[in-house]
Design an enzyme around this catalytic site. Structure first.
Site, short mmCIF file in Angstrom:
data_model
loop_
_atom_site.label_atom_id
_atom_site.label_comp_id
_atom_site.label_asym_id
_atom_site.label_seq_id
_atom_site.Cartn_x
_atom_site.Cartn_y
_atom_site.Cartn_z
N LYS A 203 4.28 -1.46 -4.62
CA LYS A 203 3.96 -1.25 -3.21
C LYS A 203 4.97 -0.28 -2.63
O LYS A 203 5.96 -0.66 -2.01
CB LYS A 203 3.97 -2.58 -2.45
CG LYS A 203 3.18 -2.49 -1.14
CD LYS A 203 1.71 -2.19 -1.40
CE LYS A 203 0.91 -2.01 -0.16
NZ LYS A 203 -0.46 -1.59 -0.44
N SER A 401 -5.84 -0.81 -0.78
CA SER A 401 -5.08 -1.79 -0.02
C SER A 401 -6.02 -2.52 0.94
O SER A 401 -6.94 -3.19 0.51
CB SER A 401 -3.91 -1.10 0.71
OG SER A 401 -2.76 -1.91 0.64
#
Length: 610
Positions: A203, A401
């Site tokens: 991430k 996402s």
């Protein structure tokens, strides 16, 4: 500042004109004006001459949803030099090309390049290219010309039967790159503190605020993603030309930039010609007179109106397959026309679920993600929709996402091989301006009734205990994300956790690891939705998007359209302005971070491919 004055002036003009019309003519006069405008619009309906070329300007901005505009923006566009590329929605492009394939008046398609280049993503270009392949297979011709060919333009233009390049032009064939802007040093210099929480080792959305270069994990996933997209480029282009992928890669590694003669000698283009020579060639194809101003043509935008009228006339089916769009940053609340407002999209999905005329829904997703809370609100409506009627997701250039979060519960998910998706991870970004304020003589003091009463302040760094609370929120949301994917995709949590970690995947890889069901575009999703709803041939597509206003449509009619073959202004940003614009866009993303609990499911902030 220039845009501020321009939009302000346009708004004032619109207001004054409106008040003047109402005061001077009254309601009856206003209705007469509207009637005259409507009559003028009918008289101005585009006509298609026999033996015409359908012209697609490759600088055309192809959006998912139909372009929207305020009155002020429409007036501003009309008052400007009209030097920026126009916009059109993808479905209009695809249906226009299909209509042209069957239209005996259209002899071919002309792809026109300009110095503006194209900003369209590879997944969008792939859908358009597929439609053009079908057009060419019908026996009609495609001609393409550009002063300088870039990879994106060449990816689309390589479908042409005849590919032209200006004799003084060049071909850029040097591969893809992704450059990230790191802000950590600048933030530190100005005294802005940054603390983060995140779940998922890939991430990397927070890295620009913490590091001065990419982490090994971020570099790994970016290299894999670029490799997949580039592999599709090599395969697609080689199928249309005489060089195989290995030979193309050798050109990339040894040449990079080819002058016109080199591009022709390597059979990357067919002919070198100046624009007037291309126009002469197109005149021959359209049987135009030699002294005609230009060749017989109709722009894609104007032809789209013809195709739409024909569809509405010929399709009387009652069963609807609805298209709804999730394009832009996902934000909490209603959002703007350029954002995916969680409440607004959820309401739209709820209305479609309750509409008996709508038998199936296609959710077109083109979003890098955003608010985790808003993504969950939308995802809940997608899940409820699937229990009542089919809902099929069609992924565009990016559905990652939060964009993947809202997709995962669909009846079926389609992606292009070069779609960017995945990035199943969560982060929190905690800024503070204590040092910035202190350095300029500003201090803060607080009185509170609880230990964590000022938890949301940006006037100081978070304590270790406060960071632990924020991390718990992020971890809990990440676990929720894993659960959603596990249940929807019928995968074990262990397997989801392995392929999650915030890592981005290409659509091709996403299908291999079962994050998407099929590779395909918007038309594939529409046909599958109708098939799942068992509609046979008795259905029509209903586009649920905000329409352009009457004022904008009127201005478009009054402003007319340009012909290819005439002089048109073009603008290319200088490198410094382009870099500053990228920096502004990076910082502007911070304005969209409005999640109630400060948790975000979004891909890296500055992920760009060029």
């Amino acid at each position: 500042m220039r845009d501020f004055f321009k939009y302000t002036f346009a708004s004032v003009v619109g207001t004054v004109v409106g008040l003047g019309v109402l005061a001077g003519m009254g309601i009856g006069g206003l209705l007469m004006l509207i009637g005259m405008a409507a009559s003028s619009a009918r008289d101005a309906d585009p006509k298609v001459e026999d033996q015409s070329m359908l012209v697609l300007d490759m600088s055309l901005n192809i959006t998912d949803a139909k372009p929207t505009s305020t009155t002020a923006q429409a007036l501003s566009d009309a008052l400007s030099d009209r030097d920026r590329p126009d916009s059109i929605d993808l479905r209009s492009v695809l249906e226009s090309i299909e209509a042209a394939r069957k239209d005996e008046r259209i002899v071919g398609i002309y792809l026109h390049g300009s110095s503006r280049g194209t900003s369209n993503g590879f997944a969008t270009l792939k859908e358009v290219r597929k439609a053009m392949e079908s057009f060419r297979e019908s026996g009609k011709t495609i001609v393409a010309y550009d002063q300088d060919w870039s990879e994106r333009e060449y990816y689309l233009g390589s479908v042409a039967e005849t590919l032209f390049l200006n004799p003084l032009g060049v071909m850029e064939l040097n591969g893809l790159s992704s450059e990230t802007t790191f802000l950590a040093g600048g933030l530190e210099k100005y005294g802005i503190g940054v603390q983060v929480t995140r779940a998922g080792k890939y991430k990397s959305a927070v890295e620009p605020f913490l590091l001065t270069e990419s982490s090994p994990e971020s570099r790994e996933q970016t290299a894999k993603l670029l490799g997949d997209i580039w592999g599709d480029f090599l395969t697609t282009v080689s199928e249309a030309g005489s060089l195989n992928p290995q030979q193309l890669q050798q050109v990339v590694d040894t040449e990079g930039i080819l002058i016109a003669a080199e591009a022709r000698d390597k059979e990357l283009v067919d002919r070198l010609a100046y624009f007037d020579e291309v126009v002469a060639h197109l005149k021959e194809l359209t049987d135009s007179e030699e002294d005609d101003r230009t060749f017989r043509q109709i722009s894609l935008q104007r032809y789209a109106a013809v195709a739409q009228t024909d569809r509405e006339t010929n399709n009387a089916a009652n069963n609807q397959v609805a298209i709804v769009y999730a394009e832009g940053e996902i934000v909490d609340g209603p959002g703007s026309v350029t954002q995916v407002g969680g409440d607004r999209l959820a309401k739209q999905l709820r209305q479609l679920r309750q509409d008996e005329d709508v038998k199936a829904v296609v959710l077109r997703v083109n979003s890098p993600g955003g608010s985790a809370t808003a993504s969950e609100v939308i995802q809940r409506e997608v899940r409820l929709m699937r229990e009542v009627k089919p809902i099929v997701v069609s992924m565009g250039n990016i559905a990652a996402s939060g964009g993947y979060w809202i997709s995962t519960s669909a009846s079926k998910i389609f992606a292009q091989p070069n779609t960017i998706t995945g990035s199943i991870g969560v982060f929190g970004l905690l800024l503070n301006v204590q040092e910035l304020g202190n350095n300029n003589g500003i201090t803060w003091d607080v009185v509170k009734t609880g230990r964590y009463a000022d938890l949301g302040t940006i006037t100081r760094p978070k304590t270790p205990e406060e960071l632990a609370i924020a991390q718990q929120v992020v971890d809990r949301i990440y676990q929720r994300f894993l659960t959603i994917v596990s249940e929807s995709r019928n995968l074990s949590r262990e397997r989801v956790n392995q392929i999650a970690q915030g890592r981005v995947w290409s659509g091709e890889e996403a299908k291999r690891i079962a994050l998407v069901d099929e590779l395909g575009g918007l038309e594939d999703a529409l046909n599958t939705a109708a098939e799942l709803a068992e509609l046979g041939d008795n259905w029509k597509v209903k586009d649920y998007t905000e329409r352009r206003s009457f004022e904008q449509l009127l201005l478009e009619k009054l402003s007319g359209s340009r012909f290819v073959g005439e002089a048109t202004p073009t603008t290319r940003l200088d490198p410094l302005t382009a870099q500053l614009q990228n920096l502004y866009q990076d910082l502007a993303i911070l304005r969209n971070l409005n999640d109630p609990v400060g948790a975000y499911a979004r891909i890296p902030f500055t992920f760009r491919i060029r």
